[in-house]
Design a protein around this motif. Structure first.
Motif, PDB file in Angstrom:
ATOM      1  N   SER A   1     -14.646   8.612  -2.988  1.00 36.08           N
ATOM      2  CA  SER A   1     -13.313   9.191  -3.120  1.00 36.08           C
ATOM      3  C   SER A   1     -13.178  10.298  -2.100  1.00 36.08           C
ATOM      4  CB  SER A   1     -13.089   9.734  -4.545  1.00 36.08           C
ATOM      5  OG  SER A   1     -11.792  10.273  -4.667  1.00 36.08           O
TER       6      SER A   1
ATOM      7  N   SER B   1     -10.395  -2.439   2.596  1.00 34.90           N
ATOM      8  CA  SER B   1     -10.939  -1.179   2.093  1.00 34.90           C
ATOM      9  C   SER B   1     -12.353  -0.944   2.598  1.00 34.90           C
ATOM     10  CB  SER B   1     -10.918  -1.163   0.560  1.00 34.90           C
ATOM     11  OG  SER B   1     -11.686  -2.221   0.039  1.00 34.90           O
TER      12      SER B   1
ATOM     13  N   ASP C   1     -16.403  -2.117   6.411  1.00 39.05           N
ATOM     14  CA  ASP C   1     -16.451  -3.137   5.359  1.00 39.05           C
ATOM     15  C   ASP C   1     -17.738  -3.958   5.419  1.00 39.05           C
ATOM     16  OD1 ASP C   1     -15.881  -4.479   7.709  1.00 39.05           O
ATOM     17  OD2 ASP C   1     -14.342  -5.781   6.854  1.00 39.05           O
TER      18      ASP C   1
ATOM     19  N   SER D   1      -9.516   6.195  -1.785  1.00 43.53           N
ATOM     20  CA  SER D   1     -10.042   5.075  -1.000  1.00 43.53           C
ATOM     21  C   SER D   1      -9.524   5.129   0.438  1.00 43.53           C
ATOM     22  CB  SER D   1      -9.661   3.741  -1.639  1.00 43.53           C
ATOM     23  OG  SER D   1      -8.256   3.572  -1.667  1.00 43.53           O
TER      24      SER D   1
ATOM     25  N   TRP E   1      -8.794   2.779   3.909  1.00 40.65           N
ATOM     26  CA  TRP E   1      -8.522   1.425   4.360  1.00 40.65           C
ATOM     27  C   TRP E   1      -8.457   1.428   5.887  1.00 40.65           C
ATOM     28  CZ3 TRP E   1      -6.981  -2.687   0.817  1.00 40.65           C
ATOM     29  CH2 TRP E   1      -7.085  -2.298  -0.529  1.00 40.65           C
TER      30      TRP E   1
ATOM     31  N   LYS F   1      -5.674   6.700   0.678  1.00 41.48           N
ATOM     32  CA  LYS F   1      -4.853   6.706  -0.530  1.00 41.48           C
ATOM     33  C   LYS F   1      -5.265   7.879  -1.413  1.00 41.48           C
ATOM     34  CE  LYS F   1      -3.894   1.741  -0.843  1.00 41.48           C
ATOM     35  NZ  LYS F   1      -3.904   0.538  -1.714  1.00 41.48           N
TER      36      LYS F   1
ATOM     37  N   HIS G   1       0.826  -1.199   0.000  1.00 42.20           N
ATOM     38  CA  HIS G   1       0.000   0.000   0.000  1.00 42.20           C
ATOM     39  C   HIS G   1       0.865   1.255   0.000  1.00 42.20           C
ATOM     40  CE1 HIS G   1      -3.582  -2.376   0.825  1.00 42.20           C
ATOM     41  NE2 HIS G   1      -2.930  -2.977   1.809  1.00 42.20           N
TER      42      HIS G   1
END
Length: 362
Positions: A358, A352, A340, A326, A328, A321, A305
């Motif tokens: 986004s 994720s 999740d 995204s 995580w 990220k 990552h």
């Protein structure tokens, strides 16, 4: 927050939430927990977010266009700054007063806000441990200024103590002295700011809302320094340390660019490669090392990552990220904190958050 998470979208300023919602922390006009992101109601465009808790779960958001602060969730201790002790709010309400703030930070059951125009810090909520820095222990339901002719550049609210970073790199603290949390070798609560000891020049500060330790970052070499309780290795000294009432350095030839404190664990980010490193308690996989072994020195989060932002929760961790927006997460999942869509399985490595989202901040 303690058991809920927030995400901010830069394109429209909308805030999304997931996790425990029993006090209205989701801001979606319900008191229901969510295991995947839901949007906060209202035509609001926010520029910054912060979550309080764990026992008094609430959310705070800042509007950059006018500097107003808004809150939702548990308001039983004046956390919304509305001038009264409020009940739970499941949608955003504004903090009272003609204030224009530039930064916010929430503690366990109180909040801080910074005015960049003069560097003054203002607080509201519970004050039983002097955490509002107004030379009293009186709970405040509207903003009151921290005493002293101080001009701060950054702020951080902990569970029962508060911190301010000045442009000269010095850190100042006020509130509870428990577990050496003020970093000034003191043995008493402090009702107004005092300087953390040592000839240090820091550029970032972090303390989680439920945490009993504190971390700072030096931009000169990327080293992390910590103080407070170290019984779970959260000071990163390579040993399970006792309480430290002044700063000690995290071991290893690491150069970090960002830090975030959870409860009894810390995470740090290296922007050079986007790797995240963690240390401290790991009973729920919150270190992301694919096991549940506590660590007293930094270990890397597993997986190929590349992250650009991090946030530590009470028993979980998150990373963002920038390449695709995204989010995580890893650690405890019992209240949907991982996002999740499940609450049964803790995660000891990053997974994720679901949905075609986004995000720009966590």
């Amino acid at each position: 927050g303690g058991v809920h998470s927030l995400g901010l979208k830069g394109n429209d300023g909308s805030v999304w939430a997931w996790g425990t919602g029993t006090n209205g922390q989701m801001g979606d006009n319900t008191a229901t927990s969510k295991s995947s992101p839901v949007s906060v109601v209202g035509a609001h465009s926010f520029s910054a977010i912060t979550g309080g808790g764990p026992l008094f779960g609430y959310s705070i958001a800042l509007k950059g266009n006018d500097g107003s602060v808004w809150g939702w969730g548990n308001g039983s201790s004046g956390q919304f700054g509305q001038g009264t002790i409020a009940l739970d709010r499941s949608s955003p309400v504004s903090v009272v007063g003609a204030h224009s703030f530039n930064a916010i930070s929430s503690g366990n059951n109180y909040s801080l806000a910074l005015k960049s125009s003069d560097g003054s810090v203002w607080g509201w909520g519970v004050n039983s441990n002097d955490q509002l820095g107004d030379n009293t222990v009186t709970t405040r339901s509207s903003p009151i200024s921290v005493v002293g002719a101080h001009s701060f550049a950054r702020i951080s609210a902990g569970s029962v103590n508060s911190y301010g970073l000045k442009s000269d790199g010095s850190v100042w603290a006020w509130g509870s002295r428990a577990s050496g949390g003020l970093g000034n070798n003191t043995d008493a609560n402090i009702t107004s700011p005092v300087a953390v000891v040592g000839a240090h020049t820091f550029n970032a500060i972090s303390r989680g809302s439920g945490a009993n330790h504190f971390s700072t970052l030096k931009s000169s070499d990327g080293s992390v320094w910590a103080w407070g309780l170290g019984t779970s290795g959260q000071l990163g000294q390579g040993t399970v340390a006792t309480t430290r009432s002044s700063p000690v350095s995290v071991v290893g030839a690491h150069s970090f660019n960002a830090i975030s404190v959870g409860d009894a664990h810390s995470i740090a980010l290296k922007s050079a490669d986007g790797s995240v490193w963690a240390w401290g308690i790991n009973s729920f996989g919150q270190l992301g090392s694919n096991n549940s072994t506590d660590r007293s020195s930094p270990v890397s989060v597993v997986g190929a990552h590349s992250f650009n932002a991090i946030a530590g929760g009470e028993r979980f961790s998150m990373a963002l990220k920038s390449s695709d927006g995204s989010v995580w997460a890893w650690g405890i999942a019992t209240n949907g904190q991982i996002g999740d869509n499940q609450t049964a399985t803790n995660r000891s490595s990053p997974v994720s958050v679901i949905g075609a989202h986004s995000f720009n901040a966590i």
